[in-house]
Design an enzyme around this catalytic site. Sequence first.
Site, PDB file in Angstrom:
ATOM      1  N   GLU A   1      15.559 119.442  43.499  1.00  0.00           N
ATOM      2  CA  GLU A   1      14.420 119.424  44.728  1.00  0.00           C
ATOM      3  C   GLU A   1      13.747 120.764  44.748  1.00  0.00           C
ATOM      4  O   GLU A   1      14.066 121.533  43.988  1.00  0.00           O
ATOM      5  CB  GLU A   1      15.283 119.204  45.930  1.00  0.00           C
TER       6      GLU A   1
ATOM      7  N   ARG B   1      24.526 115.652  60.056  1.00  0.00           N
ATOM      8  CA  ARG B   1      24.627 116.464  59.006  1.00  0.00           C
ATOM      9  C   ARG B   1      24.924 117.973  59.401  1.00  0.00           C
ATOM     10  O   ARG B   1      25.406 118.503  58.443  1.00  0.00           O
ATOM     11  CB  ARG B   1      22.756 116.785  58.546  1.00  0.00           C
TER      12      ARG B   1
ATOM     13  N   LYS C   1      23.486 122.067  54.621  1.00  0.00           N
ATOM     14  CA  LYS C   1      22.345 122.917  55.126  1.00  0.00           C
ATOM     15  C   LYS C   1      22.679 124.424  55.670  1.00  0.00           C
ATOM     16  O   LYS C   1      23.001 124.725  56.677  1.00  0.00           O
ATOM     17  CB  LYS C   1      21.640 122.192  56.287  1.00  0.00           C
TER      18      LYS C   1
HETATM   19  C1  LIG Z   1      16.123 120.932  55.545  1.00  0.00           C
HETATM   20  C2  LIG Z   1      16.041 120.604  53.977  1.00  0.00           C
HETATM   21  C3  LIG Z   1      15.332 119.594  53.517  1.00  0.00           C
HETATM   22  C4  LIG Z   1      14.554 118.545  54.538  1.00  0.00           C
HETATM   23  O1  LIG Z   1      15.248 117.914  55.388  1.00  0.00           O
HETATM   24  P1  LIG Z   1      14.716 117.209  56.423  1.00  0.00           P
HETATM   25  O2  LIG Z   1      16.012 116.528  57.126  1.00  0.00           O
HETATM   26  O3  LIG Z   1      13.838 116.017  55.832  1.00  0.00           O
HETATM   27  O4  LIG Z   1      13.874 118.124  57.205  1.00  0.00           O
HETATM   28  C5  LIG Z   1      15.414 119.343  52.164  1.00  0.00           C
HETATM   29  N1  LIG Z   1      15.942 120.352  51.218  1.00  0.00           N
HETATM   30  C6  LIG Z   1      16.701 121.255  51.592  1.00  0.00           C
HETATM   31  C7  LIG Z   1      17.361 122.140  50.901  1.00  0.00           C
HETATM   32  C8  LIG Z   1      16.764 121.274  53.188  1.00  0.00           C
HETATM   33  O5  LIG Z   1      17.512 122.488  53.567  1.00  0.00           O
END
Ligand SMILES: *Cc1c(COP(=O)(O)O)cnc(C)c1O
Length: 340
Positions: free
Chosen positions: A219, A80, A183
């Site tokens: 989300e 990722r 991210k």
């Molecule tokens: C990091 C993140 C998540 C959660 O991802 P995980 O891999 O489960 O920790 C969900 N939404 C956003 C916007 C994120 O930055």
Amino acid sequence: MNNIKWEELPFGYRKTNYNVRCYWKDGKWGELEISSSEVINLHMASTALHYGQEAFEGMKAFKGKDGKIRLFRWEENAKRLQNSADGIMMAKPSTELFYQAIEKAVLMNKEYVPPYGTGASLYIRPLLIGSGPQVGVKPSEEYLFLVFVTPVGPYFKEGFNPVSVQIVRDFDRAAPLGTGTYKVGGNYAASLQAGVRAHQEGYAASLFLDAKEKEYIDEAGPANFFGIKGNTYVTPKSTSILPSITNKSIVTLAEDMGLKVERRQIPVEELEEFDEVGACGTAAVISPIKKIEDRDTGKVFEYCKEGKAGPISTKLFHRLLAIQYGEEEDKFGWVTTLNE
Ligand SMILES: *Cc1c(COP(=O)(O)O)cnc(C)c1O
């Protein structure tokens, strides 16, 4: 030695002994360096500061019942971060470099890995930034990959307790073809106004809708959304949400428990039909949701009628933790045990 009261540890930053750094220069990564400084020396014209060339990861190391330290699906975090790097045109660490850096960051700070049974863990924060100067809008020619760790308590001090969230329409976290699947810090900057207001208005988080039609659930600020309806686990399909590794793991566990899984658009009105809803991510694993209020229409959706999380969310939560702490057999090959 440290004198941390593990049971009282908040979810926040706390200094440890070392962090690990690696610099990209002249088209290649240098050697991993160990630093005991909490500060970085950064060019004032760096692209991280001006043009948002910044991506990060969030993962955890767990001390198991057997005393061993475990990582959970670290390859997924490596992938990722590489995808985020490609997305905003940064040099990316190889999977091997990523592993070496997190392994070193954890092992150099072994005394900060919380003991088994305290509910705490060692949070790992890999960070990748454009460190070289540019004044015109161009990708940097230099990068810094840094990993620091910090011991954290459970995200919700009250434990696995249901929270309330708020649907917002006057802010978007990310555009449909923007950076929502990466991210990157920019998405968080964009979510701050809605998030802070949600807290002020008494909610744990804001729930964003799809930016284009404002009809479908996207989300929560830093966590994916899911709903459970009968025997089906439903989670949004969208081009602007971050692919959560926790969500991906819960999907596998749900299928393993005989649930049907649907990845599709979830219209706001469908919230009426779910038996359980929740948010998921590394920090909290699962945050069960007891109430969703639509900030514009005033409509309220309620869950957890007995005041506690629903049975399926609870089961998924405990199974995932049991795998992470090495209490349950790692039948999906998710766990890496570190050699100390
Ligand atoms: C990091 C993140 C998540 C959660 O991802 P995980 O891999 O489960 O920790 C969900 N939404 C956003 C916007 C994120 O930055």
